[in-house]
Every structure is written in C-alpha cells, then in structure tokens.
Write an enzyme that holds these catalytic residues in place. Sequence first.
Site, short mmCIF file in Angstrom:
data_model
loop_
_atom_site.label_atom_id
_atom_site.label_comp_id
_atom_site.label_asym_id
_atom_site.label_seq_id
_atom_site.Cartn_x
_atom_site.Cartn_y
_atom_site.Cartn_z
N TYR A 81 0.42 -1.82 -1.60
CA TYR A 81 1.91 -2.45 -2.98
C TYR A 81 2.15 -1.53 -3.95
CZ TYR A 81 2.83 -7.36 -1.81
OH TYR A 81 3.19 -8.16 -1.92
N ASN A 174 -1.52 2.57 -6.21
CA ASN A 174 -0.23 1.46 -6.67
C ASN A 174 -0.49 1.71 -7.24
OD1 ASN A 174 -3.51 -0.46 -5.63
ND2 ASN A 174 -1.98 -0.23 -4.21
#
Length: 328
Positions: A81, A174
């Site tokens: 993500y 991330n």
Amino acid sequence: MCTSLTLETNDGHHLFARTMDFTLDFDQKAMVVPRQYTWKNVSGKTVIAKQAVAGMGIEHQDQAILADGLNEAGMSCAALYFPGFACYSPNRDLHKTNLAPFEFVLWSLSQFDSVQSVKEEIDCVSFLDFPLSLLKTTPPLHWILSDKSGACMVIESTKQGVRVYDNPVGVMTNSPEFSWHLQNLRQYIGLRPGQFEPTQWGSLPLNAFGQGSGSVGLPGDFTPPSRFVRAAYWKQNIRAVENEGEGLTAVFHILSSCEIPKGGVTTLDNLEDHTIYTSAMCAESGTYYYHTYDCSQISAIRLSHENPDADRIKMYPFHRVQSVHDEN
C-alpha cells in the site's frame, strides 16, 4: 501497511519476503498460475502467461489477482500500500500497455524473467485509475521486485509520473515515497548491535543497564518509516545466514519484528489492521513459503514439483488453525 525485504545467503541464494498487513481478509489462497494462463487486462487486451507463477492472491471475475509471487525464472514481485502518494492515469494510453494497479504483480511475473527486463519495459506501461470491485476503490499501490542476480527495484506511480528506483538496501514499506525512506536512514546511522562503553558525567559513573544499548533509538512503532528502519537495521546486522534454510529463518525472524498482532493498530474507521500472512520466496529453488496469522507452521510450494503447463490455476488452502506438534 506491509513490510518487505530481500536477503542473499552466503552460498548465493536470494530470498524475498513480505508481510501482508491489512484490515480486510479476502479469503486469499496460495496458488500456482501456469504458463499459457490467459486473462484480459483493464483495457480488454488478452494477456498470455509466459512464466508459471506461485503466489498469494484471489480469483476474482475470472482473473487471478496476486499480492505477491515468484516465477519460474526466479523473479519475485509484491504490491504494498502507498496511500496519499499513489496517483494513476484517468485515461487509457493507446500507445502503452494499460494496467490497473492490482494487475501489475501477475503481469510482471507472468511476462518477464528479470528485474532488468521489467525496467526496460516500464516506460511502456500506463497505470490506470481503475477500482477493484472488492474494495470499491482503486487500491493505492507501489511495487518491489527482485531476482536471482540480486537486483532489486521499486516502482512508484505518483503525480510526478512513474518512478523506478534501484533499491540499495532491499527493503520497502509504505508511504511516503521510497526516496524519502532512504534519506531517513541517515537519522539512524548510530545504531549498532554492540554495546556502549561505560562513561562518566561529572563524578557520576554511567554504564548501560544491560545488553542492547547500541540499539537504543531503534523505532518500535508500526508506522511505515519505523518498520522500514527496523527491517533495514536487522537485515544489515543479522548473522549466520549460510544457506536457504538459514535465510528462510532469518527473513521470518526479521519480519516478526514488523508483524502486527490483532488489536495493535486500528484505523480511523475502527477497523483492525493486522498481519494476515507472511511469505518468503527463494529465487534459486523456486519455492514460495508462507505462514498465516492463525498458523505459524511454514508451508511451501515448490514450482519444480508443479506442472507449469497445467490447464488451470491450482489452489492451496490458507491455513486458519494453529498447527501444534505434540511431543507425547
């Protein structure tokens, strides 16, 4: 969330590993996607797999969607993500290969045999803002790839366009951008596995309470910057990694410091983020290893034991009950 890393053993085996941290469980399964597997990408173009792939994912709307995997040439790829920074094209580019972000793992692993070959093709790829119906939104992703040459790179699609980074530390988490994480490591160059020597402030002698004083300041929270630093520190300092077996043990131990137990992190929507599974892949043996949140037993899928020319995807169970070895 999610944490990933690469590791080379002393005898030349290349491992890639990642945690899958998320609030939703999609009933994912380990799977083998064979050569000649055919699917249509977001623009309707037919794609035929050139490489067999083992990985973790789902079958959705007649398409395999992989979160990570390893192909028979020894290349690995994982999607992590990248919220707040990922940016994709609203329109198709007729002169490029158009992909939804969630298609990239399968596309790259099924079409290419090395990091370099993907790097040479990435300028011809357009990432489309196209929602995954299970999420009802376009997942904000970036990608890390590695292969048996030891090459590792990160691909990010932002407002500045598609960026490709060689990854000198072999770690990724991330947001924010990968380049920021590399610069942030400069804040931690004083970390070391050794101990601080006793000293004296004024007339007061001072010495550490115990072992581990050299790692004081190693961040322990679950934010992406802190997990990046932890993974990079442990990769830099872990010892006794002679072969694939020891490498497998090493990457699972390193990532255990980044895994999220249920209840440790909740979102603003009061959803529970946790480590759904942790996987590891070995480029040389063509093996995909994994364990799940509910079962610490490591399972292995060996591409050399599979039929790469099978006529359908082969699924393996996602273990949800702890496997306990009873000694008596």
